[in-house]
Design a protein around this motif. Sequence first.
Motif, PDB file in Angstrom:
ATOM      1  N   SER A   1       0.818  -1.223   0.000  1.00  0.00           N
ATOM      2  CA  SER A   1       0.000   0.000   0.000  1.00  0.00           C
ATOM      3  C   SER A   1       0.845   1.264   0.000  1.00  0.00           C
ATOM      4  O   SER A   1       0.380   2.336  -0.388  1.00  0.00           O
ATOM      5  N   ASP A   2       2.117   1.145   0.432  1.00  0.00           N
ATOM      6  CA  ASP A   2       2.966   2.328   0.557  1.00  0.00           C
ATOM      7  C   ASP A   2       3.911   2.521  -0.618  1.00  0.00           C
ATOM      8  O   ASP A   2       4.767   3.401  -0.594  1.00  0.00           O
ATOM      9  N   CYS A   3       3.791   1.686  -1.637  1.00  0.00           N
ATOM     10  CA  CYS A   3       4.689   1.820  -2.783  1.00  0.00           C
ATOM     11  C   CYS A   3       4.017   1.266  -4.022  1.00  0.00           C
ATOM     12  O   CYS A   3       2.954   0.629  -3.938  1.00  0.00           O
ATOM     13  N   GLU A   4       4.612   1.526  -5.165  1.00  0.00           N
ATOM     14  CA  GLU A   4       4.048   1.096  -6.435  1.00  0.00           C
ATOM     15  C   GLU A   4       4.948   0.028  -7.039  1.00  0.00           C
ATOM     16  O   GLU A   4       6.104   0.286  -7.345  1.00  0.00           O
ATOM     17  N   VAL A   5       4.401  -1.176  -7.174  1.00  0.00           N
ATOM     18  CA  VAL A   5       5.155  -2.286  -7.750  1.00  0.00           C
ATOM     19  C   VAL A   5       4.261  -3.028  -8.728  1.00  0.00           C
ATOM     20  O   VAL A   5       3.048  -2.833  -8.765  1.00  0.00           O
ATOM     21  N   THR A   6       4.848  -3.895  -9.527  1.00  0.00           N
ATOM     22  CA  THR A   6       4.071  -4.714 -10.448  1.00  0.00           C
ATOM     23  C   THR A   6       3.697  -6.023  -9.764  1.00  0.00           C
ATOM     24  O   THR A   6       4.168  -6.347  -8.674  1.00  0.00           O
ATOM     25  N   GLU A   7       2.858  -6.795 -10.444  1.00  0.00           N
ATOM     26  CA  GLU A   7       2.422  -8.086  -9.920  1.00  0.00           C
ATOM     27  C   GLU A   7       3.603  -9.049  -9.756  1.00  0.00           C
ATOM     28  O   GLU A   7       3.531 -10.007  -8.998  1.00  0.00           O
ATOM     29  N   ASP A   8       4.692  -8.769 -10.472  1.00  0.00           N
ATOM     30  CA  ASP A   8       5.866  -9.631 -10.358  1.00  0.00           C
ATOM     31  C   ASP A   8       6.398  -9.662  -8.923  1.00  0.00           C
ATOM     32  O   ASP A   8       6.973 -10.666  -8.490  1.00  0.00           O
TER      33      ASP A   8
ATOM     34  N   PHE B   1      11.247  -2.127  -6.418  1.00  0.00           N
ATOM     35  CA  PHE B   1      10.497  -1.739  -5.226  1.00  0.00           C
ATOM     36  C   PHE B   1      10.649  -0.227  -5.127  1.00  0.00           C
ATOM     37  O   PHE B   1      11.739   0.276  -4.863  1.00  0.00           O
ATOM     38  N   VAL B   2       9.566   0.501  -5.373  1.00  0.00           N
ATOM     39  CA  VAL B   2       9.634   1.962  -5.458  1.00  0.00           C
ATOM     40  C   VAL B   2       8.755   2.575  -4.365  1.00  0.00           C
ATOM     41  O   VAL B   2       7.568   2.239  -4.261  1.00  0.00           O
ATOM     42  N   ILE B   3       9.354   3.438  -3.568  1.00  0.00           N
ATOM     43  CA  ILE B   3       8.603   4.103  -2.506  1.00  0.00           C
ATOM     44  C   ILE B   3       7.502   4.974  -3.128  1.00  0.00           C
ATOM     45  O   ILE B   3       7.746   5.703  -4.091  1.00  0.00           O
TER      46      ILE B   3
END
Length: 530
Positions: free
Chosen positions: A63-70, A172-174
């Motif tokens: 919920s605190d970062c934007e990642v792909t389904e990978d 892994f991007v904040i």
Amino acid sequence: MLKSSQPPIVVGDRIVDLARETLRDGRGDVVPLRPRAWAVLRLLATRAGELVDKDEIMDEVWSDCEVTEDSLVQAIGDIRRALGDAGRSALKTVPRRGYMLVVDEKPSGDLVISGNTPRPSAVGEMTAPSTPRLSIMVLPFANIGGDPAQDYFVDGVTESLTTDLSRIAGSFVIARNTAFTFKGKAVNVRQIGRELNVRYVLEGSMQRGGNRFRLNAQLTDAETGSHVWAERFDKPAGDLLDMQDEIVSRLANTLNAELINAEARRAERSPRPDAMDLYFQGRACINKGVTRTFMAQARDFFMRALALDPGNVEAAVAAAQIDVSVGSAFLTDDSSVHFEAAEAALNKVLLHAPNHPRAHMLLGAVQMQSMRASRGIAECRQALLLDPNLADAHGFIGLGKFLLGRGEEVEEHIQEALRLSPRDTRAYLWYMFVGLGKLSISADHEAVDWFRRSIEFNRNHALSHFHFAAALALLGELKEARAAAAAGLVLDPSFTIRRYRTDARVDNPVYLAKRIRFYEGMRLAEVPEG
């Protein structure tokens, strides 16, 4: 927050100790799990026997970062390994829906669940949560032009870049909400790295002067504080939204390559490389060029990665890319074997990770070269819907147009790829694709220019040398043509015109008729007939 009174549950010979927030073996020793993987396991354990939707897991855990389904797929792989022998049977995958944890009875009162000390590693060190590899914080870019009206544009670049970097495999991007709390503040990069558990911090500034925009960006290793990469972009001010998209795409593609190189260098120093260490070393090897040696080295890295982690999606896709590359470069007499292997592997990946852009793109590349060019182009377009920054997909669409006998259309697709990623590690292939298109419509002088650019960008691709030789020979430049052919044979001594002719891969009569000139040029350049 789970209450401390919540009882532990048993999965095979492992104990999910929800009260102590740990996974333990039957002796009570902690089984290490990364924080996000533990969060996924905890969620599944609290709803044991129930199918948990993958989107719900993503919303809860990331919920605190934007990642792909990978990232979820990788976490599931980590959990299965941590659960030991019971991992595959206890953690069920429901394709395209979610996951379910099947557990045993609750442990009896005399079962040992004690100790809060992390389990020692093989060398006696304590295991601690590691910093995610491709973890990055994008600090809000600074507007140094002094014009408050440009703030929205600068913030838009920051936000879009945060989103686009999250599409990088395994990143892994904040999240931007956290990042923007640092806007306008003096920051200590190493402190940010410690507090947010990230390896890299990206900083930047933008300035508008007259009708030009200048952007400066630098990537810093948060552990050491040293600069990994820095670059300046200077371009005319045009439509702001189009310009923002272009800037973000170029930054994201450049950073993708730089981060892979940085992680590969880290991995080389590791005394006990894990699956992702090996994956990054393999990717760095691919970037060197398409030769038998580089392909064999890269395949070895990916196979070792998959041996350690059979569920590693990125390693599986990269291993399939080796087969695509070997087949595409005519490095063997029977490329169909490699294309069939790649297609089987990619379909298997897409069954578990249906939104993996590179898997769709590589599947398209296989289809194009297996009598299904139109279908392959459609697959690459699907990859671009999933990742608009995937410049290589534009490159393969250009190849598809060539294979359909539409050589005059190739360049426009390659120009789009170059707009998104002008210094891409794969650009030498794109240059070759344009050269092929030009040669197929008898624009031989232009073809020579594009093949020359391909070789200057990366000399480790024999097929570019052979095509360059053919184009030069058709123009009567026989001395240079034969030198180019000789350079190609150094890289691939087994290449012959017979192999190239019999492995045409396309039944389009227009394409096949145009291809006759290629054989003629190669003969004049003294490429072996075979």
